[in-house]
Design an enzyme around this catalytic site. Sequence first.
Site, PDB file in Angstrom:
ATOM      1  N   LYS A  73       0.842  -1.196   0.000  1.00 34.77           N
ATOM      2  CA  LYS A  73       0.000   0.000   0.000  1.00 34.77           C
ATOM      3  C   LYS A  73       0.879   1.249   0.000  1.00 34.77           C
ATOM      4  O   LYS A  73       1.747   1.406   0.847  1.00 34.77           O
ATOM      5  CB  LYS A  73      -0.907  -0.014   1.237  1.00 34.77           C
ATOM      6  N   ASP A 101      -2.901  10.035   3.976  1.00 41.15           N
ATOM      7  CA  ASP A 101      -4.287   9.602   4.123  1.00 41.15           C
ATOM      8  C   ASP A 101      -5.052  10.565   5.034  1.00 41.15           C
ATOM      9  O   ASP A 101      -4.945  10.487   6.255  1.00 41.15           O
ATOM     10  CB  ASP A 101      -4.329   8.179   4.700  1.00 41.15           C
ATOM     11  N   LYS A 114     -10.643  12.298   8.456  1.00 40.39           N
ATOM     12  CA  LYS A 114     -10.160  11.867   9.767  1.00 40.39           C
ATOM     13  C   LYS A 114     -10.142  13.045  10.728  1.00 40.39           C
ATOM     14  O   LYS A 114      -9.995  14.185  10.298  1.00 40.39           O
ATOM     15  CB  LYS A 114      -8.714  11.352   9.637  1.00 40.39           C
ATOM     16  N   ASP A 149       1.349   6.046   5.742  1.00 37.41           N
ATOM     17  CA  ASP A 149       0.394   5.116   5.133  1.00 37.41           C
ATOM     18  C   ASP A 149       0.936   4.468   3.850  1.00 37.41           C
ATOM     19  O   ASP A 149       0.226   3.725   3.180  1.00 37.41           O
ATOM     20  CB  ASP A 149      -0.924   5.850   4.855  1.00 37.41           C
ATOM     21  N   ASP A 208     -12.455   6.625   3.813  1.00 41.67           N
ATOM     22  CA  ASP A 208     -11.237   6.397   4.596  1.00 41.67           C
ATOM     23  C   ASP A 208     -10.788   4.931   4.533  1.00 41.67           C
ATOM     24  O   ASP A 208      -9.683   4.601   4.958  1.00 41.67           O
ATOM     25  CB  ASP A 208     -11.476   6.827   6.052  1.00 41.67           C
ATOM     26  N   GLU A 263      -9.567   3.363   2.158  1.00 41.07           N
ATOM     27  CA  GLU A 263      -9.050   3.525   0.804  1.00 41.07           C
ATOM     28  C   GLU A 263      -7.975   2.501   0.431  1.00 41.07           C
ATOM     29  O   GLU A 263      -7.782   2.205  -0.732  1.00 41.07           O
ATOM     30  CB  GLU A 263      -8.510   4.949   0.618  1.00 41.07           C
ATOM     31  N   ARG A 302      -7.758  -0.725   0.792  1.00 43.34           N
ATOM     32  CA  ARG A 302      -8.264  -1.917   0.100  1.00 43.34           C
ATOM     33  C   ARG A 302      -8.681  -1.590  -1.328  1.00 43.34           C
ATOM     34  O   ARG A 302      -8.642  -2.466  -2.199  1.00 43.34           O
ATOM     35  CB  ARG A 302      -9.402  -2.543   0.914  1.00 43.34           C
TER      36      ARG A 302
END
Length: 496
Positions: free
Chosen positions: A263, A268, A275, A286, A345, A347, A349
Site C-alpha cells: 500500500k 491519508d 479523519k 500510510d 477512509d 481507501e 483496500r
Amino acid sequence: MAFICDCRPLNHTTVDTLIIPVFTDDASAPQALDGLAPAADDRIRAILGSPEMSGKSGQLIPLRLPVGAGVERVILAGVGAAEKLTAQTIREAVAAAIRSVGPSGARRFGIVPRYGSLAPTDFAQAAVIGAHLASFAPDSYRSEDARPIRIEALTFLTPTADHPRLDEAIRRGSVIGESINFARFLVNEPGNRLTPTDLAHHAQEMANEVGLQTEILNEDKMRDLGMEALLAVARGSTEEPRLITTRYAAAGGGGETIALIGKGITFDTGGISLKPAENMEKMKYDMAGGAAVLGAMRAIAQLKPGVNVIGIVPSCENMPSGKATRPGDVVRSMLGKTIEIINTDAEGRLILCDAIAYARRLGATCLVDLATLTGAIAIALGLRYAGLFSHHSDLAEDLQAAARAADERIWPMPLDREYRELIKSDIADIKNVGGKHGGSITAAWFLREFAGDVPWAHLDIANVAWNAENKPHMPKGPTGFGVGTLTEFVMARARR
Ligand code: BES
Ligand code: MN
Ligand code: ZN
C-alpha cells in the site's frame, strides 16, 4: 550511508569503540584481546566480576579508557543468557550500544564475537543489521542540533586467522540493513516531500542502482486498464497517482513468480470521510507497506534468489475536494467486481484490489500484500505483532517462518466465511467497510475476494510500521517492518 564491515584482530584495526556482549552467566571476561593494554583489560574484567554488571539484555555500561589503552571507549552490552541468545538480542544490543555513544565522535566500532547459542553467521548478520539500524536518524530536517550517527566501520574482532570467515553473512546483513533503512527513509518523508510521483522517482533510482526492471503507470494507463477503484481514491488529490512495478528476474527462468504488493498512500486524510485532526500527521506513514516492498526488492536484487519476484506499489494521496469520491459512490474494479464505497477512509483496500488484479495479469503465482490497512489491528493485537491473513496454509506457514528468521513478529488471524457477510452491499458486489466489529478481518476479506484462487497472504502492519516511543535501539519513527520478512520469505522460496 554505507560503511565498511570486516573481520580482523583488534591490533590490526583503528577501532575507537569496542562493543563487548556480556552474558548473564558470564562472570569471567572473554579472552584477552591482543591490542588492548593490560590495564584496560583489567578494568573491564573488574566490572565484569562486579554486581554492577548483570548481563541482562538491555544493560549498557559505557567506559572511557585512558589514552594508550588501545581503544577510546568500551561498551559492555548485556545480552542475557548465552544459551538463549537470539539474533534480535544482538541486533538490538548493537544498535543500542552504537546509539548510546552516537554524538561522542565514535566512528569506528569493533565487536567482540560472542556467539552463545547462535551460529557465527547469524550473529554477524544480526550485528551488521543492528549497526545499520543505529545509523538511521529520523530528524534529518533539523537545521541545528541534528546529531547524525556516523559509522565508518564495524569490525568483528576475530582472534585468529582460522576463525570462521563471516564475509557472506556480513554482506547479507549490510544488504538487509541498508534496505530496511531505505524503507525507513521513504516512510519518514513528509507528504509534501514524498508524493506518488516522488515515490516513483525513488523507486526508479533504487531500481537503476541495483539492476531491477521498472514500469511506472500513470493515470491514463490506469484508466485503460479499468482501475476505477484505485482512481476513485486518487480523484480528490491534485497529485497524480502512480502504479510502480519493479521486477526481479531469476537467472535461468525460475518457476514461480512471487508478487509483493504494498500500500502506497503517501498521505491519508480519509478523504470526504475526513479523519479527526489528532494524529493525522502520522498518516504520512500510510505508504509503509509500499516502502517495505521497495526495500525488499532492493535486497532481493542484490541477494539474487532463483525465483522471479515482482514488487507492485499502487500509490496515490487520499484527499477531500470537490472532485473527491463520495460515500455511496459505486466503482467497477479492474477485475470487474463492483464496489460500493461506504467510507472513503477505507481507501487502502481500494487501491490494493486493483494492484492485486494487476499482479495476476502479470502472471503472479503467489501474492503477498503489506499494508497499514486498519487501526483495528492495534485493537486486536496491540503494538507487537502484525496481523497475518491468508486462505492458503502453506503460504501462511512460510511467512511465519520467514518472520521468525527475520526477527519480526506476525500472528495469524481468522478469515472464516461468516465475516464475508459483513461486506455484502445492497447495490453492488461488495462494499468497502464491514461495520464496527472485526475491522481488520473484514478488510482482509475484501482483499481476498480479489485474489481468487491464487495463493495469497496479507500482512496488516498499521500497528508495527511506526515506533511511537524512543527506545534505546530505535528512535521514534519508522521501523522498516516487513523488509526482513519479505526478503527471508523470497530467499526461502528460492531454496525449496
Ligand atoms: N491508513 C488507515 C489505517 C491506519 C490507522 C494506519 C492508524 C495506521 C494507523 C486506513 O486507511 C484507514 O483509515 N482505515 C480505517 C478503516 C475504516 C474506515 C473502516 C480505520 O482503521 O479506521
Ligand atoms: Mn484511510
Ligand atoms: Zn490508509
